[in-house]
Design an enzyme around this catalytic site. Structure first.
Site, short mmCIF file in Angstrom:
data_model
loop_
_atom_site.label_atom_id
_atom_site.label_comp_id
_atom_site.label_asym_id
_atom_site.label_seq_id
_atom_site.Cartn_x
_atom_site.Cartn_y
_atom_site.Cartn_z
N HIS A 194 12.02 31.15 44.25
CA HIS A 194 12.82 30.94 45.05
C HIS A 194 13.47 32.04 44.90
O HIS A 194 14.55 32.71 45.19
CB HIS A 194 13.24 29.66 44.93
CG HIS A 194 12.93 28.41 46.36
ND1 HIS A 194 11.55 27.99 45.18
CD2 HIS A 194 12.67 28.53 47.61
CE1 HIS A 194 11.09 27.46 45.98
NE2 HIS A 194 11.57 27.86 47.68
N ARG A 301 17.00 25.60 54.42
CA ARG A 301 16.50 25.05 53.28
C ARG A 301 17.70 24.46 52.79
O ARG A 301 18.64 25.33 51.88
CB ARG A 301 16.16 26.17 52.35
CG ARG A 301 14.77 26.76 52.67
CD ARG A 301 14.25 27.36 51.53
NE ARG A 301 13.15 27.46 51.26
CZ ARG A 301 12.53 28.99 52.35
NH1 ARG A 301 13.52 29.78 52.66
NH2 ARG A 301 11.32 29.26 51.90
N GLU A 435 2.52 21.28 54.01
CA GLU A 435 2.49 22.18 52.00
C GLU A 435 1.46 21.87 51.62
O GLU A 435 1.49 22.28 50.47
CB GLU A 435 3.25 22.46 52.08
CG GLU A 435 4.19 21.79 52.00
CD GLU A 435 6.10 21.81 51.75
OE1 GLU A 435 5.89 23.46 51.54
OE2 GLU A 435 6.45 21.07 51.77
N ASP A 459 3.68 27.04 49.36
CA ASP A 459 3.03 26.09 48.48
C ASP A 459 1.68 25.75 48.97
O ASP A 459 0.71 24.94 47.71
CB ASP A 459 3.82 25.07 49.31
CG ASP A 459 5.69 24.42 48.16
OD1 ASP A 459 4.97 24.79 47.33
OD2 ASP A 459 6.24 23.87 48.41
N CYS A 506 6.18 28.12 58.85
CA CYS A 506 7.64 28.83 58.20
C CYS A 506 7.77 29.64 56.40
O CYS A 506 8.47 30.11 56.08
CB CYS A 506 8.55 28.04 57.96
SG CYS A 506 8.53 26.35 57.16
C1 PEP Z 1 6.66 27.09 51.45
O1 PEP Z 1 6.25 26.31 50.79
O2 PEP Z 1 5.99 27.61 52.73
C2 PEP Z 1 7.96 26.36 51.88
C3 PEP Z 1 8.33 27.40 53.64
O3 PEP Z 1 9.11 25.78 51.83
P1 PEP Z 1 9.96 26.82 50.22
O4 PEP Z 1 9.22 27.88 50.42
O5 PEP Z 1 10.92 26.29 50.29
O6 PEP Z 1 9.37 25.72 48.95
MG MG Z 2 7.51 24.44 50.42
#
Ligand code: PEP
Ligand code: MG
Length: 578
Positions: A194, A301, A435, A459, A506
């Site tokens: 992140h 997010r 995911e 994920d 996404c």
């Molecule tokens: C993902 O897991 O691809 C996603 C878009 O959510 P995050 O990256 O916030 O876990």
């Molecule tokens: Mg995710």
């Protein structure tokens, strides 16, 4: 002296030259020093002076944090002052010094005891203080050991520093004075951790996975952060500096040229329309993202409203944040995801430590277990929904029960607003993120009860391949083009078509040209990407044939390995763009 190029992973592109700001926010090693009886009084004096200086420092840090991030975030520093001023803590450390331990040793021992005691407490409030105790321990020990001042919210004013640290947590990232940072370099992390995602949102060049970088650098030395290539150049030569500046200039011109594509349609050479949406991580980004050429928001997010804070934002604050994004996109679709807190996105000190955070109390699990928090968010979302075309999305779904329970809470939230007589929209579509392998395998069942799917490939790859998305040591094993991942995406797209459900992607895959080519080939028609990637994606979409992408994706699905799949796709895409 020759230069040294440290290899890492490009997390957010860009080339910058600047002084290093080393941030070592870890508990320092404390030498086992004992003192003579005659030195006890002086050692007690040293302790008190360090504690006084720490309190003074916290007051100024608090002031700055309040200016940068607001009063809620700044309150965390009051807690830390009260720990340092605690009479019992002071008495206990003094007792240990009187047993002939040096002040730093005594403080370290007592803080360890306290941290352990707090961590084991049955009271959540106490467990939540463990992070503060650690911060106090680092701050006071650094003073007692005469270590450089590594305050995470104290970057030198006016410098465009390159922040180098082991692992920048989202909470630290949010506390940093962004005007003073030109780039980020971390030892830990990968493209999908992140910190990398946040750096891309902020448009800051970032290189992650630079193993051992902090031990090779000192604060103030000039380096080249080549985040496009994914390297950090230490002690650069004059020639390397000149070359870096020239390449940075070319990059900026290319970006400007690409930006002209923002107004063009995302339509393939054989006439297939691709809906390009953006991912928005912070409400402040919304205005800029709305002019990127995207057709709406595919993922907001919301957890970045929470990470780095000591308290949860209330309904009104959340309503304002969501309304800001919705209004910026004037009637275009805006998909807002409910809190995906946990994993590597945590509020300050607010979560118990878990041995496997990505398999832990995360996302929808936390929301369902804390219905007060969840309903507050849902009320804010339903109120904000009157301003545009809002859709609510649930993260990390593994079972239909979660969807049903969340829907029940959404209905409760609507009733609460109705009783209050507040304007809100009741018919907001509810969709889910795909995911986890469990969600793909049961997607046919889930499809009957939700309005849309969005594939979170960051994920999905992590959980399918059992590869921690944030572990730099595993970065080469994090292969989104692994046939297992491609088949899961393919299956989700098929089920979406069978049930007439929109399926978007996404995750970060959607922002990478080669992978977006594969996704279009698998039949996906909605991609949600980082705002900066919109023009580049339009260029790719306009340069390819969906039919060629489909053939390439079919071959990739049957390839034995990620490497083979990548080879096939790369060859076809190069031919398309030639
Ligand atoms: C993902 O897991 O691809 C996603 C878009 O959510 P995050 O990256 O916030 O876990
Ligand atoms: Mg995710």
């Amino acid at each position: 002296m020759t230069s040294l190029t440290l290899p890492g992973i490009s997390a957010s592109p860009g080339i910058v030259v600047g002084p290093v700001h080393l941030l070592k926010w870890v508990v320092p090693d404390v030498p086992p020093r004992m003192i003579a009886e005659s030195a006890v009084a002086a050692e007690l004096g040293r302790l008190h002076s360090a504690l006084d200086r720490a309190v003074e420092r916290l007051h100024s840090v608090r002031e700055r944090a309040e200016k940068n991030a607001g009063p809620a975030e700044a309150a965390i520093f009051d807690v830390q002052v009260s720990i340092i001023e605690d009479a019992e803590l002071r008495r206990r450390v003094e007792d240990v010094i009187r047993q002939n331990f040096a002040a730093e040793r005594a403080f370290d021992v007592v803080m360890l005891e306290w941290r352990e005691h707090f961590a084991r407490s049955t009271h959540e409030m106490m467990r939540e203080r463990v992070g503060d105790l650690t911060d106090v321990q680092i701050r006071v020990l650094s003073l007692l050991l005469d270590l450089p001042d590594y305050d995470p919210v104290d970057l030198p004013k006016g410098t465009h520093a390159i922040l180098v640290t082991h692992d920048l947590t989202p909470s630290l990232t949010l506390q940093l004075d962004r005007d003073c940072i030109a780039g980020i370099a971390t030892e830990a992390g990968t493209r999908t951790s992140h910190v990398a995602i946040l750096a891309r949102s902020l448009g800051l060049p970032a290189v992650v996975g630079l193993l051992d970088a902090t031990s090779q650098l000192t604060s103030g030395e000039r380096v080249i952060l080549d985040a496009t290539a994914g390297v950090l150049v230490v002690r650069p030569t004059e020639a390397e500096l000149k070359d870096a500046e020239a390449r940075a200039h070319v990059e900026r011109s290319e970006e400007k040229a690409l930006a002209r594509l923002a107004g063009e349609e995302a339509i393939t050479a054989d006439g297939v329309r691709i809906q390009l949406l953006v991912n928005v991580d912070l409400p402040e980004e919304a205005a800029g993202a709305a002019t990127s050429g995207a057709e709406g928001v595919g993922l907001m997010r919301t957890e970045f409203l929470v990470v780095g804070r000591a308290t949860m934002p209330d309904e009104e604050e959340q309503y304002q944040a969501y309304a800001k994004v919705i209004k910026a996109f004037e009637g275009q679709p805006v998909v807002i995801r409910t809190f995906d807190v946990g994993g590597d996105k945590l509020p300050i000190g607010g979560f118990p430590h878990e041995p496997n955070p990505f398999l832990g109390w995360r996302a929808i699990r936390m929301c369902l277990d804390e219905p007060e928090i969840f309903r507050t968010q849902l009320r804010a979302l339903l109120r904000a929904a009157v301003h545009g075309d809002v859709r609510i999305m649930l993260p990390l779904i593994v079972t239909l029960d979660e969807v049903r329970e969340a829907r029940g809470l959404l209905a409760d939230a609507a009733r609460e607003l109705a009783v209050r007589g507040v304007p809100y929209r009741a018919d907001v579509p509810l969709g889910i993120m795909i995911e986890t392998p469990a969600a793909v395998i049961t997607a046919d069942t889930l499809a009957k009860e939700v309005a849309f799917f969005s594939i979170g490939t960051n994920d999905l790859v992590q959980y399918t391949l059992a590869v921690d998305r944030g572990n730099a040591r595993l970065a080469t094993r994090f292969t989104p083009l692994h046939p297992a991942v491609l088949r899961l995406i393919n299956r989700t797209a098929e089920i979406g078509r069978e049930h007439g459900l929109n399926v978007s992607v996404c995750g970060e895959m959607a922002s990478e040209p080669l992978m977006a080519f594969a996704l279009i080939g698998l039949g996906l028609r909605t991609l949600s990407v980082a705002p900066r990637s919109v023009p580049r994606m339009k260029q790719i979409v306009r340069g390819i044939h969906a039919s060629v992408a489909a053939e390439a994706a079919k071959a990739a699905l049957d390839a034995g390995t990620a490497f083979a799949a990548e080879f096939i796709l790369r060859e076809r895409l190069s031919a398309e763009l030639a």
